[in-house]
Design an enzyme around this catalytic site. Structure first.
Site, PDB file in Angstrom:
ATOM      1  N   HIS A   1       3.154   6.441  -7.132  1.00  0.00           N
ATOM      2  CA  HIS A   1       2.414   7.614  -7.603  1.00  0.00           C
ATOM      3  C   HIS A   1       3.364   8.804  -7.742  1.00  0.00           C
ATOM      4  CE1 HIS A   1      -1.435  10.278  -6.992  1.00  0.00           C
ATOM      5  NE2 HIS A   1      -1.017  10.293  -8.234  1.00  0.00           N
TER       6      HIS A   1
ATOM      7  N   HIS B   1       1.848   4.602  -2.897  1.00  0.00           N
ATOM      8  CA  HIS B   1       2.034   6.054  -2.796  1.00  0.00           C
ATOM      9  C   HIS B   1       3.366   6.459  -3.427  1.00  0.00           C
ATOM     10  CE1 HIS B   1      -1.417   7.040  -0.337  1.00  0.00           C
ATOM     11  NE2 HIS B   1      -1.075   6.200   0.618  1.00  0.00           N
TER      12      HIS B   1
ATOM     13  N   HIS C   1       0.827  -1.206   0.000  1.00  0.00           N
ATOM     14  CA  HIS C   1       0.000   0.000   0.000  1.00  0.00           C
ATOM     15  C   HIS C   1       0.864   1.260   0.000  1.00  0.00           C
ATOM     16  CE1 HIS C   1      -3.553   2.475   1.253  1.00  0.00           C
ATOM     17  NE2 HIS C   1      -2.599   3.219   1.781  1.00  0.00           N
ATOM     18  N   GLU C   2       1.775   1.343   0.952  1.00  0.00           N
ATOM     19  CA  GLU C   2       2.625   2.536   1.021  1.00  0.00           C
ATOM     20  C   GLU C   2       3.491   2.669  -0.226  1.00  0.00           C
ATOM     21  OE1 GLU C   2       1.993   4.780   3.061  1.00  0.00           O
ATOM     22  OE2 GLU C   2       0.669   3.554   4.302  1.00  0.00           O
TER      23      GLU C   2
END
Length: 720
Positions: free
Chosen positions: A518, A515, A511-512
């Site tokens: 992105h 980021h 999940h991290e």
């Protein structure tokens, strides 16, 4: 959910705006001895070295910050005044673009400050934070309310259609104007004075809230006997022993009052009395009627937020915070949440019935006491039900999820999907702690970024998991190499053993990293269009979790930490069959927090008794008594350590609705690694920041709005 907590937005306009990370503050400690302030040049000067410059962590000390802040403010004010007082008539180039080119030292000081307050929060750092948070808030509020600068922006905005701007420039100008207005630029002098006062008071209260919660999180329950460890794995016991040793309690075991310790203890401890003790300590952080109680602090925050919203022309804080989101209004966000709540609650009742049946059977067979399932039993009996239904015990899986292998797994997925390559270069550039690993990131043979990875929990590091970027990509500024980081709180393997993580921890890792991807793939021209609405932020990270449990990843990287054996196909099949297991608990735990957040802020009269409001709202929702909110109000850092997620915790569900529908797009190709779909996702949604409306961008990717049925299907809820 893997929330990012603790960020305080001290700048209220995107002209010279900067995000300041304010850390939760630990218990009071003696002030350090007074000494001559060191030269802050290493914080202020352009970063030297490889990769177009990187932070010089080895040359920095906390004592530099006060002087660095003073000089950075002076420099930022000078740049601001130069643009504001330009005698030439305002143009897009000499006003908006000039501000976007901002090379203020704040661009270097604040990324470093964020690391110190989040990852290296010594007593000295917390003392500086307490002093400087309100000062910095006042400084940026002053800039955002400057009438002469606003006059320049307004003059451009009023004739924007005749300026010959391209689509990005027009969007940037409109957003700059909107930011000024929602910050209070149209207010009279008396109202502006009130906004300044409120922002300053809120900055103090956010720091105080964080300090009190962390003080409770720094406590631990000490276990003195081997009998207290019944049911726990050897690796977890070793980590508890390490924690006790660090507290001067060698030979004992310490369960720290954080999720990373609480969760595995409640899952595996056979000592129901100790499960209850650990559970109650955890859920009552900030709510014990002592010096660390946060209820009065919350009430003060809510009162100030409502006052500010009214002054700024909004009905309430929720309307104010949602003015620039994909959901647009509290009603739209609430509609989505309440469409999911009944199915989630119904599933919890089924899960509790399964657990109660199992507990009753154990009692009848003389294998346990007669009990009624309580909050401290849920995780423990859920694991038993998982074993009974799917023959799956999470302790079977952890030996195959060694942390370093999982890091390599996320790099593999990024390479296959987006052509990103990660080469470790730890030791070649400065880092802020010996645990931090670094990686050079390339794409198509060109260096595009540096990735900092800080995986382990430690004293002075706030709880949770979060991603930050020390430098983003901007065509205007000529910034081409992104400096991004991930920060987790995994419990390091004790006694020199490898670190084994759970499926949930591995999901957090992916999940991290979503980021980080992105940021690494972002490619905007104007930095002011680099950020995205709050309810889009979690979307790329949630999408990235999907590749963790794919056969390609598991077969390559899920290897037993002792034997090197690849995870057995039969075990993978069990994991796949159990993917919708316990979704009632997961959804209700999160969604109750999100609904309470929205109801707390979508009202005209501020709540004066947070505890009573929480109880009343949950009663109205018919919250299952066996579950507590993922974040009760007295410890809800997302809401009260800053404005960041206030009236915005719904955003995880909003993002997951898009995420589930996006994953369906990959599945529909027959190949979840489909390169054409990955390229489309990257170019339309990841690379573009906020250059286009995010709703329209999603439609361009999917051909329609997201379908909530994909979310229901993923969670195993009825889709009709």
């Amino acid at each position: 959910m893997k929330p990012v907590t603790g960020a305080i937005l001290l700048a209220t306009t995107s002209l010279f705006a900067t995000n300041v990370q304010a850390a939760p503050m630990p218990q009071n400690a003696p002030a350090p001895a007074t000494a001559a302030a060191p030269d802050p040049a290493p914080m202020l000067d352009k970063w030297p070295g490889l990769f177009d410059g990187v932070p010089q962590w080895d040359k920095l000390t906390p004592a530099m910050f006060p002087a660095a802040f003073e000089k950075a403010m002076a420099e930022a004010r000078a740049e601001f005044v130069k643009i504001r007082d330009n005698p030439e008539a305002p143009t897009f180039a000499n006003t908006i673009e000039a501000a976007e080119k901002n090379t203020s030292a704040f661009n270097r000081v604040f990324p470093v400050w964020g690391v110190y307050t989040s990852n290296l929060a010594t007593p000295e750092v917390q003392k500086i934070a307490a002093e400087w948070s309100p000062k910095l808030s006042a400084f940026f509020t002053e800039l955002s309310l400057d009438p002469k600068m606003f006059a320049r922006v307004k003059a451009l905005h009023d004739k924007r259609q005749s300026l010959g701007l391209n689509a990005q420039q027009l969007r940037l100008l409109e957003r700059e104007y909107r930011d000024y207005v929602t910050s209070g630029a149209l207010l009279d002098d008396a109202q502006k004075t009130e906004v300044k006062r409120i922002n300053g008071e809120l900055a103090k209260l956010y720091t105080e809230f964080s300090k009190r919660v962390l003080a409770d999180e720094e406590t631990a329950i000490i276990l003195a006997s081997e009998a207290d460890l019944a049911g726990l794995s050897d690796s977890f016991k070793a980590s508890l022993a390490e924690e006790a040793k660090a507290r001067g309690q060698a030979g004992k075991w310490a369960v720290k009052n954080t999720r990373s310790s609480m969760q595995p203890f409640l899952m595996y401890s056979t000592r129901r009395d100790l499960r209850e003790k650990v559970y109650n300590a955890y859920i009552n952080r900030g709510d014990n009627g002592d010096a660390n109680d946060t209820n009065a602090t919350i009430a003060a925050i809510l009162k100030l937020r409502q006052e500010r919203a009214k002054i700024l022309g909004f009905k309430n804080h929720a309307e104010y915070r949602m003015d620039d989101t994909m959901a647009e209004t509290p009603a739209n966000a609430t509609k989505l949440m309440m469409s999911v709540w009944p199915a989630a609650r119904a599933r919890v009742l089924e899960e509790v019935a399964d657990m109660q049946k199992l507990a009753d059977a154990e009692a009848a067979a003389g294998k346990g006491p007669k009990i009624t399932i309580e909050g401290w039993d849920y995780r423990y009996y859920a694991e038993k039900v998982r074993k009974a239904k799917y023959d799956l015990d999470e302790s079977e899986v952890k030996p195959y999820l060694e942390l370093n292998n999982m890091v390599n797994a996320m790099f593999y997925a990024a390479g296959r999907l987006y052509d990103l390559q990660f080469k470790e270069n730890t030791g070649t550039i400065p880092v802020f702690h010996p645990d931090v690993r670094t990686f050079e990131v390339t794409r198509e043979g060109k260096t595009v970024g540096v990735f900092y990875l800080d995986n382990f929990a430690r004293a002075g590091k706030r709880s949770g998991a979060w991603a930050t970027a020390y430098r983003g990509r901007s065509g205007l500024r000529g910034d081409n190499i992104v400096l991004g980081s991930n920060n987790n709180n995994f419990t390091k393997g004790g006694g020199g053993e490898p670190t084994l993580i759970s499926i949930d921890d591995a999901s957090t890792l992916f999940h991290e990293f979503g980021h980080a991807l992105h940021a690494l793939l972002g490619d905007v021209y104007y930095p002011g269009l680099g950020g995205t609405p709050r309810d889009f932020v979690e979307y790329p990270s949630q999408v990235n979790e999907n590749w963790l449990l794919t056969p390609d990843v598991l077969n390559r990287f899920a290897k037993h930490y002792k034997t090197g054996e690849v995870i057995p196909a039969a075990l993978v099949e069990k994991i796949e069959k159990a993917q919708t297991f316990n979704q009632g608990f997961d959804t209700v735990e999160y969604l109750s927090s999100a609904i309470v957040d929205m109801k707390l802020h979508d009202r005209d009269t501020p709540v004066a008794d947070p505890d009573a409001f929480e109880r009343q709202t949950l009663a109205e929702l018919q919250m299952p008594k066996e579950i507590v909110m993922r974040h009760r109000l007295p410890q809800f850092n997302h809401l009260f350590s800053s404005d960041a997620y206030s009236a915005g915790y719904y955003s995880y569900l909003w993002s997951e609705t898009m995420d589930a529908d996006t994953w369906a797009a990959f599945e529909e190709t027959g190949n979840v690694w489909d390169k054409a779909t990955a390229d489309k996702f990257r170019t339309i949604l990841l690379a573009t920041g906020n250059e286009t409306d995010r709703k329209e961008a999603y439609k361009a990717f999917r051909g329609r709005d997201p379908d909530v049925k994909a979310l229901f299907k993923r969670r195993g809820f009825p889709t009709q």
